[in-house]
Design a protein around this motif. Sequence first.
Motif, PDB file in Angstrom:
ATOM      1  N   CYS A  39      -1.766   4.553   5.250  1.00  0.00           N
ATOM      2  CA  CYS A  39      -0.637   4.192   5.667  1.00  0.00           C
ATOM      3  C   CYS A  39       0.620   4.953   6.112  1.00  0.00           C
ATOM      4  CB  CYS A  39      -0.116   3.144   4.305  1.00  0.00           C
ATOM      5  SG  CYS A  39       0.509   4.123   3.274  1.00  0.00           S
ATOM      6  N   GLY A  40       0.530   6.290   6.066  1.00  0.00           N
ATOM      7  CA  GLY A  40       1.644   6.914   6.081  1.00  0.00           C
ATOM      8  C   GLY A  40       1.783   7.323   7.659  1.00  0.00           C
ATOM      9  N   GLY A  56      -0.493  -0.087   0.527  1.00  0.00           N
ATOM     10  CA  GLY A  56      -0.691   1.405   1.276  1.00  0.00           C
ATOM     11  C   GLY A  56      -1.310   2.482   0.302  1.00  0.00           C
ATOM     12  N   ASP A  58      -1.616   6.706   0.483  1.00  0.00           N
ATOM     13  CA  ASP A  58      -1.956   8.063   1.745  1.00  0.00           C
ATOM     14  C   ASP A  58      -1.745   9.138   0.741  1.00  0.00           C
ATOM     15  OD1 ASP A  58      -2.317   9.544   3.980  1.00  0.00           O
ATOM     16  OD2 ASP A  58      -1.168   7.992   5.355  1.00  0.00           O
ATOM     17  N   ARG A  65       5.684  10.087   3.976  1.00  0.00           N
ATOM     18  CA  ARG A  65       6.623   9.094   2.950  1.00  0.00           C
ATOM     19  C   ARG A  65       7.543   8.533   3.694  1.00  0.00           C
ATOM     20  NH1 ARG A  65       7.426   8.407  -2.322  1.00  0.00           N
ATOM     21  NH2 ARG A  65       5.874   9.783  -2.756  1.00  0.00           N
ATOM     22  N   THR A  68       5.971   5.460   5.865  1.00  0.00           N
ATOM     23  CA  THR A  68       5.562   4.544   4.900  1.00  0.00           C
ATOM     24  C   THR A  68       6.805   3.747   4.173  1.00  0.00           C
ATOM     25  OG1 THR A  68       3.809   5.672   4.071  1.00  0.00           O
ATOM     26  CG2 THR A  68       4.467   4.026   2.906  1.00  0.00           C
ATOM     27  N   ARG A  71       7.932   1.036   7.084  1.00  0.00           N
ATOM     28  CA  ARG A  71       6.862  -0.191   7.195  1.00  0.00           C
ATOM     29  C   ARG A  71       7.455  -1.329   6.271  1.00  0.00           C
ATOM     30  NH1 ARG A  71       0.809   1.452   7.735  1.00  0.00           N
ATOM     31  NH2 ARG A  71       0.563  -0.764   8.008  1.00  0.00           N
ATOM     32  N   LEU A  74       4.244  -3.586   4.623  1.00  0.00           N
ATOM     33  CA  LEU A  74       3.488  -3.045   3.258  1.00  0.00           C
ATOM     34  C   LEU A  74       4.428  -3.811   2.282  1.00  0.00           C
ATOM     35  CD1 LEU A  74       2.871   0.541   3.768  1.00  0.00           C
ATOM     36  CD2 LEU A  74       1.364  -1.156   4.079  1.00  0.00           C
ATOM     37  N   TRP A  77       2.872   0.326  -2.059  1.00  0.00           N
ATOM     38  CA  TRP A  77       2.345   1.483  -1.482  1.00  0.00           C
ATOM     39  C   TRP A  77       2.485   2.625  -2.669  1.00  0.00           C
ATOM     40  CZ3 TRP A  77       5.878   5.600  -1.096  1.00  0.00           C
ATOM     41  CH2 TRP A  77       7.349   5.343  -0.826  1.00  0.00           C
ATOM     42  N   LEU A  79       1.659   6.975  -2.646  1.00  0.00           N
ATOM     43  CA  LEU A  79       1.374   8.235  -2.142  1.00  0.00           C
ATOM     44  C   LEU A  79       1.079   9.293  -2.750  1.00  0.00           C
ATOM     45  CD1 LEU A  79       3.999   8.484   0.683  1.00  0.00           C
ATOM     46  CD2 LEU A  79       1.898   7.317   0.872  1.00  0.00           C
TER      47      LEU A  79
END
Length: 247
Positions: A39-40, A56, A58, A65, A68, A71, A74, A77, A79
């Motif tokens: 997603c990043g 998401g 990633d 980051r 993301t 966005r 989303l 998320w 990470l």
Amino acid sequence: MTDLRTSPVNDGELFSERARQYAHDKPLLGGLQVLEAGCGWGRGLDYGDRGHQVTGVDVDLPGLREHTRRREDLHAWHLGDLRTVPMPPRAYDVVYAPYVIERIAHAELVLDRLVASLKPGGLLLVRLRDRDTAFGFLDRTLPASVRGLLGHGRPDGSAPDQPLPPATVYEKVASRQGIRWYCMMRGLVIAEEYATRHSVTAAGAGSGLLDGLCRCVAGLTRGGLTAEHSEVAFVIRKPENRYARVI
């Protein structure tokens, strides 16, 4: 029955349509639950008017980051290390993983986690650069500076102001045959399969240099490393019954 096809296709349109169709065929309380791996730096799918919740995941790098965080599509998320970031089992109707498998170490373990997070009957939508092609050979052997000049950085056509994806790793599963083998061993059904030359045509637009290099590699290897495609896209289904025999 497994339906294998190889024809040019836009994976964003293909995967968006498959996700919308899934939501249509299986009306879901709370909407379609989607996990987007990678997603990043990339772009999400088009779910139309279908209700959906997208989570998401990633790797945790500064540029990824920041992208993301920006966005708005989303709903949540995470990470970090894809071997350990939260992926609750049987939580998602669709897992979307574009250009991720070839860019991570321990790719089979990560794939196992993605599959485990799918509900029975759910869809795994995967696109990757095929390591067993002339393009894949060049992408993993040429110096990074040369690959940059050939335009290898943005396989999805994302805007220059978006972050570049992580560098390619190309473990054995990151190939057409590797994904076929993986699905056979895990009892997954490949519903659709497509091979395209998108990376070659996009990177070599206007010069034909990359296409020429790929065809040279294919000739030197007598077709062992094909120049006929550079990436593959799969629509993979997790069986409803995990004891079902896959033919």
